[in-house]
Design an enzyme around this catalytic site. Sequence first.
Site, PDB file in Angstrom:
ATOM      1  N   GLU A 167      -3.903  -9.289  -4.593  1.00  0.00           N
ATOM      2  CA  GLU A 167      -2.755  -9.158  -5.501  1.00  0.00           C
ATOM      3  C   GLU A 167      -2.823 -10.181  -6.622  1.00  0.00           C
ATOM      4  O   GLU A 167      -1.824 -10.836  -6.936  1.00  0.00           O
ATOM      5  CB  GLU A 167      -1.437  -9.283  -4.723  1.00  0.00           C
ATOM      6  CG  GLU A 167      -1.281  -8.190  -3.679  1.00  0.00           C
ATOM      7  CD  GLU A 167       0.100  -8.131  -3.032  1.00  0.00           C
ATOM      8  OE1 GLU A 167       0.922  -9.026  -3.299  1.00  0.00           O
ATOM      9  OE2 GLU A 167       0.331  -7.186  -2.269  1.00  0.00           O
ATOM     10  N   GLU A 194      -3.768  -3.565   2.562  1.00  0.00           N
ATOM     11  CA  GLU A 194      -2.644  -4.255   3.205  1.00  0.00           C
ATOM     12  C   GLU A 194      -1.525  -3.240   3.382  1.00  0.00           C
ATOM     13  O   GLU A 194      -1.148  -2.572   2.415  1.00  0.00           O
ATOM     14  CB  GLU A 194      -2.208  -5.418   2.312  1.00  0.00           C
ATOM     15  CG  GLU A 194      -1.361  -6.428   3.023  1.00  0.00           C
ATOM     16  CD  GLU A 194      -1.092  -7.637   2.139  1.00  0.00           C
ATOM     17  OE1 GLU A 194      -2.056  -8.260   1.643  1.00  0.00           O
ATOM     18  OE2 GLU A 194       0.089  -7.937   1.934  1.00  0.00           O
TER      19      GLU A 194
HETATM   20  C1  GAL Z   1       1.807  -9.051   0.173  1.00  0.00           C
HETATM   21  C2  GAL Z   1       0.868 -10.245   0.096  1.00  0.00           C
HETATM   22  C3  GAL Z   1       0.769 -10.958   1.420  1.00  0.00           C
HETATM   23  C4  GAL Z   1       2.135 -11.177   1.968  1.00  0.00           C
HETATM   24  C5  GAL Z   1       2.810  -9.848   2.129  1.00  0.00           C
HETATM   25  C6  GAL Z   1       4.164  -9.895   2.776  1.00  0.00           C
HETATM   26  O1  GAL Z   1       2.218  -8.639  -1.058  1.00  0.00           O
HETATM   27  O2  GAL Z   1      -0.411  -9.829  -0.286  1.00  0.00           O
HETATM   28  O3  GAL Z   1       0.112 -12.184   1.246  1.00  0.00           O
HETATM   29  O4  GAL Z   1       2.834 -11.984   1.076  1.00  0.00           O
HETATM   30  O5  GAL Z   1       2.970  -9.281   0.856  1.00  0.00           O
HETATM   31  O6  GAL Z   1       4.717  -8.609   2.808  1.00  0.00           O
END
Ligand code: GAL
Length: 818
Positions: A433, A509
Amino acid sequence: MARRGALAALLLTPAVAAWAQQPRQEVLLTTDWKFSKGDVPDAARPDFKDAKWQTVQVPHDWAIYGPFSAQNDLQTVKIEQNNEKEAKTKAGRTGGLPFIGTGWYRRRLTVPGFGAGKRAVLVFDGAMSDAHVFVNGREMGAWPYGYNSFAVDITDAVKPAGDNVLAVRLQNLPEQSRWYPGAGLYRNVHLLVTNDVHIPVWGTYLTTPTITADYAKVRLRTRVETPGQAFQALRLDTEIRDAKGTVVATLSTPLTATDGLEFEQNLVVPRPQLWSPETPTLYSATSKLYAGEVLKDEYQTSFGVRSISVEAGKGFVLNGQPRKFRGVCNHHDLGPLGAAVNTAALRRQLVLLKDLGCDAIRTTHNMPAPELVQLCDEMGFMLMVEPFDEWKTPKVKNGYSRLFDEWAEKDIVSMVRHYRNNPSVVMWSIGNEVPDQWAPGGSKLAKRLQDIVHREDPTRPVTAGMDQFDAAVNNGFAALLDVAGFNYKPHRYPEAYTKLPQGLILGTETASTVSSRGAYKFPVEKAKDKRYPDNQSSSYDLEASNWSQTPDEEFAAQDDLPYTLGEFVWTGFDYLGEPWPYDESWPSHSSYFGILDLAGLPKDRFYLYRSRWNPTQPTLHLLPHWTWPGREGQTTPVFAYTNYPAAELFVNGVSQGRQTKGKSDQPQTRYRLMWNDVKYQPGSIKVVAYDASGKAVAEEEVRTAGQPHHLKLTADRSTLSADGQDLAFVTARVEDAQGNLCPEATQQLQFEVKGAGRFRAVANGDPTNLQPFHQPRMQAFHGQLVALVQTTTQAGTVELKATAKGLKGATLRLTTAK
Ligand code: GAL
């Protein structure tokens, strides 16, 4: 780097003379370190008096001992990734632990066998952060990024006879991280002594360019270093051994002037046993470097024989078989141990993930500990190694963006050279991100970083975790990656597939569903950013963050879209810091995202993923618990997570009807069995599962618990290694007289350890609990907690005793062996 123990100890043993004759010596520097928090002007000087400093063992995390405080790294920030519109004050974002500031480590360093014609190198597996390394007062090396491994050549500062003094200065800044980074020499430090003609650190690169059922070609490139980097007529004898230790290939290769200082050897392994998560077979190449008949060095390269590719229309292909990642993202901390690496703790995590059916881990958002990579090789997990959470554009004031221009290439090169022989590593991610996705020049940066990775390792695909869908898809950023990886975008996979050239989409993710183990909230509703006065999230697994989804929505996209490569769930384990949705409400200081909690206890979600990911084991799990005094007659939904197709629920023997999975387009009913109208009455809930032909094949029952009566202790392992590092993870439960878990018990448990072990830490998985991890007492959270017992170097029996006021205590015995 297998040799353990202090040099001082080795000096006294009879084996030392022979040991010093070895061409290469490797020692782990674990004991006899002195530590002081705060900056000390003369601490690098050899004559500095450190007797009053604390004696510590490395790996060591100076901040994990606390105390917790809302003031530690209090951040007032607007988190753009979380769609926040204004800056807000966040306590606990980085765990509420005192990691900021300077710390010094000092140690005497005896380097036996060192003298003319020798080289001495220190390898730091990771030092948090901004490490400056001094030997006998001279600064010999520095490495700012706390997660990367680095080597420091100390040859020029080492005195051949007598003691040397090693000193390391570390410094952490406020707002350097979005999660708990840990502090100090939190990973291992190795001392290597070699001849001046030697194979350098991470000096081999082994690939398997051709694999058939009959043979595998093995290409081993080995760099050598010589005084002045001058050519010498050397010879490299390599033997490859299979997992049983049988030699299966040998080759002797002379170095010719045209080779420069790199050997290339091509060997053939007959009938190779392929590496996969299901069959993690390892081979090893032992290379002996000779000058004439003199053995100059000996170097081991562990490897696996396996092929990987990503292909449009097939997806990710391992050994010719397309497969989708059943992955989790994990931060590096180990809950109550903090960032201090421990092999037993990592192994326990992997054992739990195996049972879950997980086959892959994304090391978010930094380089892993070498112990994790080695365990993944041995136990069978695929790794996506991801070095960065930031490039040029910052997310936090003092994050990696400060280092990016000068260090990004050096950090990538060391990471790739360190891990490119490990079969578990199947993909690199160049970032998570990163705001550069939409910044001018962001695509150029992505290309540059991907090119560096390809230059160092052309055998693995590169991805990045993208969250800025529109920007990245429209400006070329997403199109140039080998694999387009998206964070939390299942509903946009079809659009990405149409617009992008690769023909494959990875859920880098996913989910970010939040829950607290054992906490159930009513009414049961699907919700985003839901908050409750007690700072807990509901374990009905219907609450996610505004940028994310419940697990089932990702499941549906993965099942319906053939071009998807699988997912990496955020996260496998809860971690210190990022206590969303309570990051503005202290005392929350650890995450709610984990499939398992901070103590490593499974939440209900564990069984939802297990029912999908572990086809070889039956899963039939009921929730919630059934001890609800005061809820009599009230609607109390019951869910079952199962890999059986259908089940019937009974409350006190009365059927609530049969439910079948996958009957609707609605993601929840597709993947869970839900009885939403059940009225609570004490007694029991029982679920009977049916197979596809309608036959009753399994059942599971949860009973209403009576009064707390006794404690029950269960260890993950009963025989441990007497190496001073091994750990038993002992789950303590508060039970009623019949052995039912008392699901709301909060008694304080007190621990005592006797014999060949010591109390190490305790955790209960409650993200709001401010009790220190290192005192032998803690309150149960929803009736449970986990105590960690560490072995000593004496073999024998360890006794762990647990007591609590008003309850019958429990004692557990463990055996330790050399
Ligand atoms: C994402 C990020 C992670 C964590 C996660 C929590 O956007 O890449 O590191 O912060 O959100 O939902």
